[in-house]
Motif scaffolding. Sequence first.
Motif, mmCIF file in Angstrom:
data_model
loop_
_atom_site.group_PDB
_atom_site.id
_atom_site.type_symbol
_atom_site.label_atom_id
_atom_site.label_comp_id
_atom_site.label_asym_id
_atom_site.label_seq_id
_atom_site.Cartn_x
_atom_site.Cartn_y
_atom_site.Cartn_z
ATOM 1 N N MET A 1 0.834 -1.205 0.000
ATOM 2 C CA MET A 1 0.000 0.000 0.000
ATOM 3 C C MET A 1 0.869 1.255 0.000
ATOM 4 O O MET A 1 1.869 1.331 0.692
ATOM 5 C CB MET A 1 -0.872 0.042 1.269
ATOM 6 C CG MET A 1 -2.032 -0.926 1.263
ATOM 7 S SD MET A 1 -3.442 -0.330 0.280
ATOM 8 C CE MET A 1 -4.257 0.782 1.427
ATOM 9 N N ARG A 2 0.425 2.226 -0.791
ATOM 10 C CA ARG A 2 1.124 3.512 -0.834
ATOM 11 C C ARG A 2 0.234 4.586 -0.210
ATOM 12 O O ARG A 2 -0.947 4.705 -0.559
ATOM 13 C CB ARG A 2 1.449 3.887 -2.285
ATOM 14 C CG ARG A 2 2.631 3.083 -2.847
ATOM 15 C CD ARG A 2 2.812 3.324 -4.327
ATOM 16 N NE ARG A 2 3.008 4.733 -4.654
ATOM 17 C CZ ARG A 2 4.185 5.377 -4.579
ATOM 18 N NH1 ARG A 2 5.267 4.738 -4.190
ATOM 19 N NH2 ARG A 2 4.269 6.639 -4.916
ATOM 20 N N TYR A 3 0.812 5.353 0.694
ATOM 21 C CA TYR A 3 0.048 6.371 1.417
ATOM 22 C C TYR A 3 0.565 7.771 1.090
ATOM 23 O O TYR A 3 1.783 8.017 1.080
ATOM 24 C CB TYR A 3 0.166 6.140 2.930
ATOM 25 C CG TYR A 3 -0.380 4.795 3.354
ATOM 26 C CD1 TYR A 3 -1.751 4.597 3.527
ATOM 27 C CD2 TYR A 3 0.479 3.707 3.546
ATOM 28 C CE1 TYR A 3 -2.259 3.353 3.893
ATOM 29 C CE2 TYR A 3 -0.018 2.463 3.906
ATOM 30 C CZ TYR A 3 -1.380 2.291 4.079
ATOM 31 O OH TYR A 3 -1.865 1.061 4.429
ATOM 32 N N LEU A 4 -0.385 8.673 0.878
ATOM 33 C CA LEU A 4 -0.073 10.092 0.752
ATOM 34 C C LEU A 4 -0.197 10.685 2.153
ATOM 35 O O LEU A 4 -1.262 10.612 2.768
ATOM 36 C CB LEU A 4 -1.078 10.746 -0.211
ATOM 37 C CG LEU A 4 -1.083 12.256 -0.314
ATOM 38 C CD1 LEU A 4 0.277 12.801 -0.693
ATOM 39 C CD2 LEU A 4 -2.124 12.703 -1.343
ATOM 40 N N VAL A 5 0.914 11.224 2.680
ATOM 41 C CA VAL A 5 0.945 11.715 4.056
ATOM 42 C C VAL A 5 0.847 13.239 4.047
ATOM 43 O O VAL A 5 1.734 13.918 3.501
ATOM 44 C CB VAL A 5 2.243 11.270 4.779
ATOM 45 C CG1 VAL A 5 2.201 11.690 6.241
ATOM 46 C CG2 VAL A 5 2.452 9.765 4.648
ATOM 47 N N GLU A 6 -0.230 13.756 4.639
ATOM 48 C CA GLU A 6 -0.481 15.195 4.595
ATOM 49 C C GLU A 6 -0.802 15.719 5.995
ATOM 50 O O GLU A 6 -1.632 15.134 6.701
ATOM 51 C CB GLU A 6 -1.682 15.495 3.688
ATOM 52 C CG GLU A 6 -1.457 15.044 2.257
ATOM 53 C CD GLU A 6 -2.629 15.373 1.347
ATOM 54 O OE1 GLU A 6 -2.400 16.005 0.314
ATOM 55 O OE2 GLU A 6 -3.766 15.008 1.679
ATOM 56 N N ALA A 7 -0.182 16.816 6.364
ATOM 57 C CA ALA A 7 -0.464 17.463 7.651
ATOM 58 C C ALA A 7 -0.769 18.934 7.417
ATOM 59 O O ALA A 7 -0.280 19.533 6.449
ATOM 60 C CB ALA A 7 0.742 17.344 8.585
ATOM 61 N N ASP A 8 -1.561 19.506 8.305
ATOM 62 C CA ASP A 8 -1.754 20.964 8.335
ATOM 63 C C ASP A 8 -2.089 21.558 6.960
ATOM 64 O O ASP A 8 -1.375 22.435 6.458
ATOM 65 C CB ASP A 8 -0.531 21.637 8.983
ATOM 66 C CG ASP A 8 -0.361 21.196 10.422
ATOM 67 O OD1 ASP A 8 -1.134 21.659 11.270
ATOM 68 O OD2 ASP A 8 0.494 20.333 10.699
ATOM 69 N N ILE A 9 -3.176 21.069 6.400
ATOM 70 C CA ILE A 9 -3.664 21.569 5.113
ATOM 71 C C ILE A 9 -4.261 22.964 5.285
ATOM 72 O O ILE A 9 -4.100 23.837 4.427
ATOM 73 C CB ILE A 9 -4.704 20.579 4.532
ATOM 74 C CG1 ILE A 9 -4.021 19.243 4.212
ATOM 75 C CG2 ILE A 9 -5.383 21.160 3.288
ATOM 76 C CD1 ILE A 9 -4.988 18.073 4.042
ATOM 77 N N HIS A 10 -4.926 23.178 6.415
ATOM 78 C CA HIS A 10 -5.422 24.508 6.794
ATOM 79 C C HIS A 10 -6.228 25.214 5.687
ATOM 80 O O HIS A 10 -5.987 26.399 5.395
ATOM 81 C CB HIS A 10 -4.271 25.396 7.289
ATOM 82 C CG HIS A 10 -3.820 25.050 8.675
ATOM 83 N ND1 HIS A 10 -4.631 25.192 9.781
ATOM 84 C CD2 HIS A 10 -2.652 24.544 9.140
ATOM 85 C CE1 HIS A 10 -3.985 24.799 10.863
ATOM 86 N NE2 HIS A 10 -2.779 24.394 10.502
ATOM 87 N N SER A 11 -7.175 24.480 5.120
ATOM 88 C CA SER A 11 -8.147 25.082 4.172
ATOM 89 C C SER A 11 -7.480 25.754 2.970
ATOM 90 O O SER A 11 -8.057 26.686 2.399
ATOM 91 C CB SER A 11 -9.053 26.106 4.879
ATOM 92 O OG SER A 11 -9.754 25.532 5.953
ATOM 93 N N ASN A 12 -6.291 25.276 2.599
ATOM 94 C CA ASN A 12 -5.591 25.839 1.437
ATOM 95 C C ASN A 12 -5.798 24.887 0.251
ATOM 96 O O ASN A 12 -5.036 23.933 0.051
ATOM 97 C CB ASN A 12 -4.102 26.008 1.757
ATOM 98 C CG ASN A 12 -3.346 26.728 0.646
ATOM 99 O OD1 ASN A 12 -3.744 26.689 -0.520
ATOM 100 N ND2 ASN A 12 -2.232 27.356 0.999
ATOM 101 N N LEU A 13 -6.843 25.153 -0.541
ATOM 102 C CA LEU A 13 -7.220 24.250 -1.634
ATOM 103 C C LEU A 13 -6.175 24.213 -2.741
ATOM 104 O O LEU A 13 -5.886 23.141 -3.288
ATOM 105 C CB LEU A 13 -8.579 24.670 -2.211
ATOM 106 C CG LEU A 13 -9.120 23.773 -3.331
ATOM 107 C CD1 LEU A 13 -9.391 22.355 -2.818
ATOM 108 C CD2 LEU A 13 -10.390 24.368 -3.936
ATOM 109 N N GLU A 14 -5.572 25.364 -3.061
ATOM 110 C CA GLU A 14 -4.574 25.398 -4.139
ATOM 111 C C GLU A 14 -3.382 24.517 -3.776
ATOM 112 O O GLU A 14 -2.864 23.771 -4.614
ATOM 113 C CB GLU A 14 -4.116 26.839 -4.405
ATOM 114 C CG GLU A 14 -5.147 27.697 -5.132
ATOM 115 C CD GLU A 14 -6.399 28.016 -4.318
ATOM 116 O OE1 GLU A 14 -6.292 28.068 -3.060
ATOM 117 O OE2 GLU A 14 -7.468 28.191 -4.911
#
Length: 245
Positions: A1-14
């Motif tokens: 399995m491959r995971y995309l690890v994302e933290a602190d996106i903070h409503s930044n869609l771009e």
Amino acid sequence: MRYLVEADIHSNLEALQAVMTHAESQGGFDSIWCLGDIVGYGADPNACLTLLRSYPLAAVSGNHDLAAIDAVSIVKFNQHAKEAILWTREQLTSEHREFLASNPLRREEDGVTLLHGTPSDPVWAYFLPQMMTSSDVAENFGQINTRSCLVGHSHIPFICLEDGAQFLGLQPGQKKMLAQARCVVNPGSVGQPRDGDPRASYALYDADTDTFVHHRVDYDIEAAQAKITAAGLPDILASRLAVGR
Ligand code: ZN
């Protein structure tokens, strides 16, 4: 399995869209691990949640997520963060609010612990060398049952090795075998980096080969800034995106 690890996106869609596109170009992913603070600060809370939730997703709560659903008090937030939380509360759809309320503070996925702050205090504490003695680091490692733990919250990408409580910077393109030595890793912030590099920060983790790779991606900062200004959110929340502080 491959995971995309994302933290602190903070409503930044771009920033989030740029990360998704870049991750696809790097071989793609099967599922997303989200380390908290999906909302707060930026102008697109619902769109970010809709995009994230269109993928298989394992998320934990961050302090901003909890404040945005009124599950923790905003007294600890600075004035700009408070204003953004009060605005976000008015924007969130009931369905996204329920989703945020359903996320745990920590979880174990594929042999890795996911949480926002620190193992001792997943909501508020920062896993940073200037905030911790080496005995604090040891105590925190004592509270995880896995070889590795992924965190967010500080918006600074780093690796902390249990052995010697060593903090090391993470460079774009750098690969790390997570199970090799016990470690806590922060992939940096997607939506509001604070290490002086304004590019969105994230990681891909291949659990089959135990390979974690850190990435930085350019995104349309001006578009994200214009939306923050148009929403009437504090100017500093727009201007800081350009400098990554
Ligand atoms: Zn955050």
